[in-house]
Design a protein around this motif. Structure first.
Motif, mmCIF file in Angstrom:
data_model
loop_
_atom_site.group_PDB
_atom_site.id
_atom_site.type_symbol
_atom_site.label_atom_id
_atom_site.label_comp_id
_atom_site.label_asym_id
_atom_site.label_seq_id
_atom_site.Cartn_x
_atom_site.Cartn_y
_atom_site.Cartn_z
ATOM 1 N N SER A 122 0.783 -1.188 0.077
ATOM 2 C CA SER A 122 -0.153 0.096 -0.153
ATOM 3 C C SER A 122 0.925 1.201 0.033
ATOM 4 O O SER A 122 0.640 2.279 -0.315
ATOM 5 C CB SER A 122 -0.979 -0.061 1.244
ATOM 6 N N GLU A 168 -8.715 5.791 -7.866
ATOM 7 C CA GLU A 168 -9.715 4.885 -7.498
ATOM 8 C C GLU A 168 -10.906 4.560 -8.299
ATOM 9 O O GLU A 168 -11.237 3.467 -8.770
ATOM 10 C CB GLU A 168 -10.602 5.264 -5.967
ATOM 11 N N ALA A 200 -12.482 0.989 -7.734
ATOM 12 C CA ALA A 200 -12.499 0.683 -6.435
ATOM 13 C C ALA A 200 -13.448 2.079 -5.740
ATOM 14 O O ALA A 200 -13.646 2.962 -6.174
ATOM 15 C CB ALA A 200 -11.090 0.982 -5.854
ATOM 16 N N SER A 201 -14.049 1.759 -4.687
ATOM 17 C CA SER A 201 -14.798 2.563 -3.679
ATOM 18 C C SER A 201 -13.847 3.807 -3.524
ATOM 19 O O SER A 201 -12.810 3.614 -3.266
ATOM 20 C CB SER A 201 -15.338 1.872 -2.686
ATOM 21 N N SER A 257 -11.109 4.120 -0.509
ATOM 22 C CA SER A 257 -10.576 2.806 -0.238
ATOM 23 C C SER A 257 -8.870 2.778 -0.317
ATOM 24 O O SER A 257 -8.408 2.155 0.705
ATOM 25 C CB SER A 257 -11.223 1.682 -1.062
ATOM 26 N N LYS A 290 -7.251 5.309 2.040
ATOM 27 C CA LYS A 290 -7.294 4.848 3.480
ATOM 28 C C LYS A 290 -6.326 3.829 3.730
ATOM 29 O O LYS A 290 -5.570 3.773 4.731
ATOM 30 C CB LYS A 290 -8.639 4.512 4.009
ATOM 31 N N ALA A 291 -6.170 2.704 2.792
ATOM 32 C CA ALA A 291 -5.164 1.749 2.799
ATOM 33 C C ALA A 291 -3.745 2.421 2.899
ATOM 34 O O ALA A 291 -3.086 1.574 3.634
ATOM 35 C CB ALA A 291 -5.490 0.966 1.608
ATOM 36 N N ILE A 347 -3.825 -4.701 0.634
ATOM 37 C CA ILE A 347 -4.815 -4.668 -0.426
ATOM 38 C C ILE A 347 -5.016 -5.650 -1.030
ATOM 39 O O ILE A 347 -3.927 -6.471 -1.498
ATOM 40 C CB ILE A 347 -4.229 -3.479 -1.586
#
Length: 229
Positions: free
Chosen positions: A3, A21, A26-27, A30, A33-34, A41
């Protein structure tokens, strides 16, 4: 940590987390934050990242060994920039214009049908493009060189249609002067302003009022001609 290396890649590419994202499906939040929390991931997300960003070295991403970016040239000499929602066209004739001959891209975008192109470009499997022009300047070097060709899709509703972090061809008015440039567009801290970001580290980012952008087009592809002298 994988990450952490993804965060370094996003920083290197000068793209926003939102655009990254969005490009991999990806949301929202997400990946950011990772990266922030140094969380793992999933393998399916990593596979999607590698497929969407072919210049990213998968060995470096997974192990930290080697270089971040792969030294690879596209066989057809074309760099393509896809959004998640792009649909490609089997073949299209994209008009190539001389922006100087029509006094800039504002009149060109307003009435392209009245402008005679200097040629047409046919490339299979590109997203729909409205036109192409030559690039000048080195603010996007090494991604773009002066003399490269960018193929673009015109943005009609500028205030509501910007994909943050993507690359745009734009005309803007600053201090009474009109400029044509290619930049990444990021959000600015001030309401009603945007940040123009260059690929070339020698060029500083610049914040401008959104209303200063007079014409805007999303860059869909670029062409570089490498000639032996």
């Amino acid at each position: 940590m994988v990450s952490e290396r993804i965060g370094l890649y996003i920083e290197k590419k000068h793209i926003s987390y939102y655009a990254f994202e969005n490009s991999i499906g990806a949301s929202r939040g997400s990946i950011s934050k990772a990266v922030k929390d140094c969380k793992s991931i999933g393998s399916n997300v990593l596979e999607k990242i590698i497929s969407v960003y072919p210049d990213l070295n998968p060995v470096w991403l997974l192990t930290g060994e080697g270089d971040m970016l792969l030294d690879r040239d596209n066989e057809d000499g074309v760099n393509r920039y896809y959004l998640k929602t792009d649909s490609t066209v089997d073949i299209q004739q994209v008009p190539l214009y001389n922006a100087e001959a029509v006094a800039g891209i504002i009149p060109l975008f307003n009435d392209a049908k009245q402008t005679q192109p200097i040629d047409h470009i046919a490339i299979p499997n590109l997203p729909k493009c409205d036109g192409a022009i030559y690039v000048t300047g080195n603010s996007m070097y090494p991604l773009l060189n002066s003399g490269d060709i960018v193929l673009y899709k015109i943005v009609d509703d500028i205030p509501n249609s910007i994909f943050w972090g993507e690359m745009y061809l734009l005309a803007l008015t600053v201090g009474g002067e009109e400029y044509i440039t290619v930049k990444f567009i990021h959000r600015a801290d001030k309401e009603g302003w945007v940040k123009l970001v260059s690929q070339n580290p020698d060029h500083q980012d610049k914040e401008i009022e959104l209303s200063a952008i007079r014409a805007l087009a999303l860059v869909k592809a670029s062409i570089r001609i490498n000639a032996m002298l």
